[in-house]
Design an enzyme around this catalytic site. Structure first.
Site, PDB file in Angstrom:
ATOM      1  N   ARG A 172       0.823  -1.210   0.000  1.00  0.00           N
ATOM      2  CA  ARG A 172       0.000   0.000   0.000  1.00  0.00           C
ATOM      3  C   ARG A 172       0.856   1.259   0.000  1.00  0.00           C
ATOM      4  O   ARG A 172       0.380   2.343  -0.322  1.00  0.00           O
ATOM      5  CB  ARG A 172      -0.913   0.017   1.228  1.00  0.00           C
ATOM      6  CG  ARG A 172      -2.005  -1.022   1.224  1.00  0.00           C
ATOM      7  CD  ARG A 172      -2.706  -1.066   2.573  1.00  0.00           C
ATOM      8  NE  ARG A 172      -3.168   0.245   2.990  1.00  0.00           N
ATOM      9  CZ  ARG A 172      -4.332   0.772   2.650  1.00  0.00           C
ATOM     10  NH1 ARG A 172      -5.153   0.116   1.854  1.00  0.00           N
ATOM     11  NH2 ARG A 172      -4.694   1.958   3.092  1.00  0.00           N
ATOM     12  N   ARG A 176       7.915   6.450  -5.339  1.00  0.00           N
ATOM     13  CA  ARG A 176       7.915   7.226  -6.580  1.00  0.00           C
ATOM     14  C   ARG A 176       9.323   7.670  -6.923  1.00  0.00           C
ATOM     15  O   ARG A 176      10.054   8.159  -6.067  1.00  0.00           O
ATOM     16  CB  ARG A 176       7.028   8.467  -6.423  1.00  0.00           C
ATOM     17  CG  ARG A 176       5.574   8.129  -6.133  1.00  0.00           C
ATOM     18  CD  ARG A 176       4.662   9.262  -6.558  1.00  0.00           C
ATOM     19  NE  ARG A 176       3.279   8.885  -6.302  1.00  0.00           N
ATOM     20  CZ  ARG A 176       2.605   9.214  -5.206  1.00  0.00           C
ATOM     21  NH1 ARG A 176       3.184   9.942  -4.279  1.00  0.00           N
ATOM     22  NH2 ARG A 176       1.356   8.821  -5.042  1.00  0.00           N
ATOM     23  N   ARG A 249      -5.786  -4.673  15.670  1.00  0.00           N
ATOM     24  CA  ARG A 249      -4.921  -3.717  16.341  1.00  0.00           C
ATOM     25  C   ARG A 249      -5.805  -2.552  16.764  1.00  0.00           C
ATOM     26  O   ARG A 249      -6.739  -2.167  16.065  1.00  0.00           O
ATOM     27  CB  ARG A 249      -3.818  -3.214  15.415  1.00  0.00           C
ATOM     28  CG  ARG A 249      -2.802  -4.254  15.035  1.00  0.00           C
ATOM     29  CD  ARG A 249      -2.015  -4.764  16.219  1.00  0.00           C
ATOM     30  NE  ARG A 249      -1.096  -3.757  16.739  1.00  0.00           N
ATOM     31  CZ  ARG A 249      -0.373  -3.916  17.847  1.00  0.00           C
ATOM     32  NH1 ARG A 249      -0.508  -5.010  18.565  1.00  0.00           N
ATOM     33  NH2 ARG A 249       0.468  -2.962  18.240  1.00  0.00           N
ATOM     34  N   ARG A 280       2.839   8.252  15.551  1.00  0.00           N
ATOM     35  CA  ARG A 280       2.816   9.518  14.814  1.00  0.00           C
ATOM     36  C   ARG A 280       2.128  10.588  15.645  1.00  0.00           C
ATOM     37  O   ARG A 280       1.444  10.290  16.633  1.00  0.00           O
ATOM     38  CB  ARG A 280       2.123   9.367  13.463  1.00  0.00           C
ATOM     39  CG  ARG A 280       0.657   9.008  13.518  1.00  0.00           C
ATOM     40  CD  ARG A 280       0.073   8.915  12.104  1.00  0.00           C
ATOM     41  NE  ARG A 280      -1.351   8.560  12.123  1.00  0.00           N
ATOM     42  CZ  ARG A 280      -2.116   8.498  11.051  1.00  0.00           C
ATOM     43  NH1 ARG A 280      -1.605   8.772   9.852  1.00  0.00           N
ATOM     44  NH2 ARG A 280      -3.393   8.170  11.138  1.00  0.00           N
ATOM     45  N   GLU A 306      -0.436   9.094  18.689  1.00  0.00           N
ATOM     46  CA  GLU A 306      -1.104   7.811  18.479  1.00  0.00           C
ATOM     47  C   GLU A 306      -0.219   6.666  18.978  1.00  0.00           C
ATOM     48  O   GLU A 306       0.952   6.568  18.606  1.00  0.00           O
ATOM     49  CB  GLU A 306      -1.423   7.605  16.997  1.00  0.00           C
ATOM     50  CG  GLU A 306      -2.387   8.638  16.445  1.00  0.00           C
ATOM     51  CD  GLU A 306      -2.828   8.344  15.022  1.00  0.00           C
ATOM     52  OE1 GLU A 306      -2.506   7.240  14.514  1.00  0.00           O
ATOM     53  OE2 GLU A 306      -3.470   9.214  14.409  1.00  0.00           O
ATOM     54  N   TYR A 354      -9.803  -4.285   6.015  1.00  0.00           N
ATOM     55  CA  TYR A 354      -9.442  -2.881   6.054  1.00  0.00           C
ATOM     56  C   TYR A 354     -10.027  -2.202   4.821  1.00  0.00           C
ATOM     57  O   TYR A 354      -9.734  -2.580   3.695  1.00  0.00           O
ATOM     58  CB  TYR A 354      -7.925  -2.692   6.085  1.00  0.00           C
ATOM     59  CG  TYR A 354      -7.556  -1.227   6.177  1.00  0.00           C
ATOM     60  CD1 TYR A 354      -7.545  -0.577   7.400  1.00  0.00           C
ATOM     61  CD2 TYR A 354      -7.289  -0.486   5.029  1.00  0.00           C
ATOM     62  CE1 TYR A 354      -7.245   0.771   7.497  1.00  0.00           C
ATOM     63  CE2 TYR A 354      -6.990   0.859   5.107  1.00  0.00           C
ATOM     64  CZ  TYR A 354      -6.964   1.482   6.341  1.00  0.00           C
ATOM     65  OH  TYR A 354      -6.689   2.822   6.411  1.00  0.00           O
ATOM     66  N   ASP A 356     -10.613   1.544   2.887  1.00  0.00           N
ATOM     67  CA  ASP A 356     -10.548   2.996   2.770  1.00  0.00           C
ATOM     68  C   ASP A 356     -11.973   3.527   2.696  1.00  0.00           C
ATOM     69  O   ASP A 356     -12.917   2.796   2.358  1.00  0.00           O
ATOM     70  CB  ASP A 356      -9.775   3.402   1.508  1.00  0.00           C
ATOM     71  CG  ASP A 356      -8.277   3.198   1.671  1.00  0.00           C
ATOM     72  OD1 ASP A 356      -7.781   3.351   2.798  1.00  0.00           O
ATOM     73  OD2 ASP A 356      -7.611   2.892   0.662  1.00  0.00           O
TER      74      ASP A 356
END
Length: 372
Positions: A172, A176, A249, A280, A306, A354, A356
């Site tokens: 995921r 680049r 989790r 983060r 978090e 999961y 989006d």
């Protein structure tokens, strides 16, 4: 006669989309949620003019024009572009991994040099067919970036060694060989102006919603209210864990309202070393460019640290652990669900996957097409 055509258990995105479409088709719908608010995990609350993402940062992104047009019926979106930063012991790197990252790590200035570095490190590691997340990561970005920017963060996030995690998790992550700092490869991206809660409020306009109402406190009573149930809660909870507990989790948030106008200069900074206990820090005001809904500068800021943890009953389930053991257990629950009359299981928890946000909405609209 039942009082409702549909009882929707859960006022998150999946349930709210289905409720809206069913109501628009003339169906009588009741939505219940055990929480004291609508919008599920995309719920945002206003603090000093800042829309705080209570259950973690949510950035809407999609390549699906149908879904994009659908959400724009209920909210206008700003032009936010997700460009997180990785902090490794005070060294800052670009996320997604791109030419800025490669230049900072190795001093390379061309894509060819970056590819050569990565390929040399892959060969040195002896990786041909990646068998786990660690090997997949080294194949994608080399050992240096893996060690500094992936290993510690991922092990904090999942509570497992990277060598024990499936390789698909890291796929995921965008890589680049350009200077594009946009994390998502999506045609459409942004945050609802006014927050996600306002968007879901607009979805549920005119529909009866009962909050602080736990389906399992009076399951028989709720079942008696409607011809059909749309259930978006944990599938193993529905069946009283008769096959065992699915693993997740969970995430704990430590929020602070600070009397300064800028804490870190970016919406998301990932702490990728293993020593820092949190994964983060989110600074919520930058999702709205440091301004309130009227365009005024925000003098204060809210940050959220978090902390990832192993889920246990009573915790909020966030990320399904889609390893071989849990997927096999879910298949058992899916067979039980298929045998349930007049109950449809949907969404992240109902389907143990999961999702989006755009995929949740697409899945709900697909169900609407078949059901309505």
């Amino acid at each position: 006669m039942k009082q409702f055509d549909y009882l929707v258990v859960g006022a998150g995105l999946f349930g709210s989309v289905f409720a809206r479409e069913a109501a628009d088709k003339g169906k009588k719908v009741l939505v219940i949620d055990k929480r004291p608010h609508i919008a599920g995990n995309v719920y945002s609350e206003n603090t000093e003019g800042i829309h705080v993402h209570k259950y973690g940062a949510h950035i809407f992104h999609t390549n699906n024009t149908v879904v994009w047009n659908y959400v724009n019926r209920f909210a206008d979106f700003n032009r936010f572009t997700n460009s997180p930063v990785a902090n490794y012991k005070g060294e800052l790197y670009s996320l997604p991994f791109n030419m800025y990252t490669f230049n900072k790590m190795w001093g390379v200035v061309t894509p060819q040099e970056a590819r050569q570095r990565i390929e040399a490190q892959r060969i040195e590691a002896g990786i041909v067919n990646p068998r786990n997340l660690e090997e997949q990561a080294i194949s994608l970005v080399g050992r240096d970036i893996y060690e500094k920017l992936i290993k510690g963060y991922t092990q904090k996030q999942w509570g497992r060694e990277c060598s024990e995690l499936p390789s698909f998790i890291i796929k995921r992550l965008p890589v680049r060989f350009s200077f594009d700092n946009n994390y998502f490869d999506a045609l459409y991206q942004g945050i609802p102006i006014g927050g996600y809660t306002k968007m879901v409020e607009n979805m549920l306009k005119g529909i009866e919603v009962r909050l602080s109402s736990d389906y399992f406190d009076n399951k028989a009573g709720y079942d008696g209210l409607a011809d059909k149930i749309i259930y978006t809660g944990p599938i193993d909870t529905y069946f009283q864990y008769k096959l065992g507990c699915l693993e997740y989790r969970s995430v704990r948030f430590e929020n602070e309202l600070l009397d300064i106008d800028n804490y870190q200069g970016n919406a998301a900074v990932n702490y990728t070393d293993s020593e820092t206990p949190f994964t983060r820090i989110i600074e919520h005001k930058w999702f709205q460019f440091g301004k309130d809904d009227e365009g005024n500068d925000l003098p204060k800021t809210v940050i959220s640290r978090e902390y990832s943890s192993e889920w246990k009953p009573g915790d909020e389930p966030y990320y399904p652990v889609n390893d071989e053991k849990n997927n096999k257990l879910y298949e058992g629950y899916r067979e039980l669900a298929a045998a349930e009359e007049n109950v449809v299981f949907g969404g992240r928890l109902g389907e143990y996957r999961y999702y989006d946000m755009d995929a949740v909405i697409a899945s709900a609209l697909d169900l609407c097409g078949r059901e309505l």
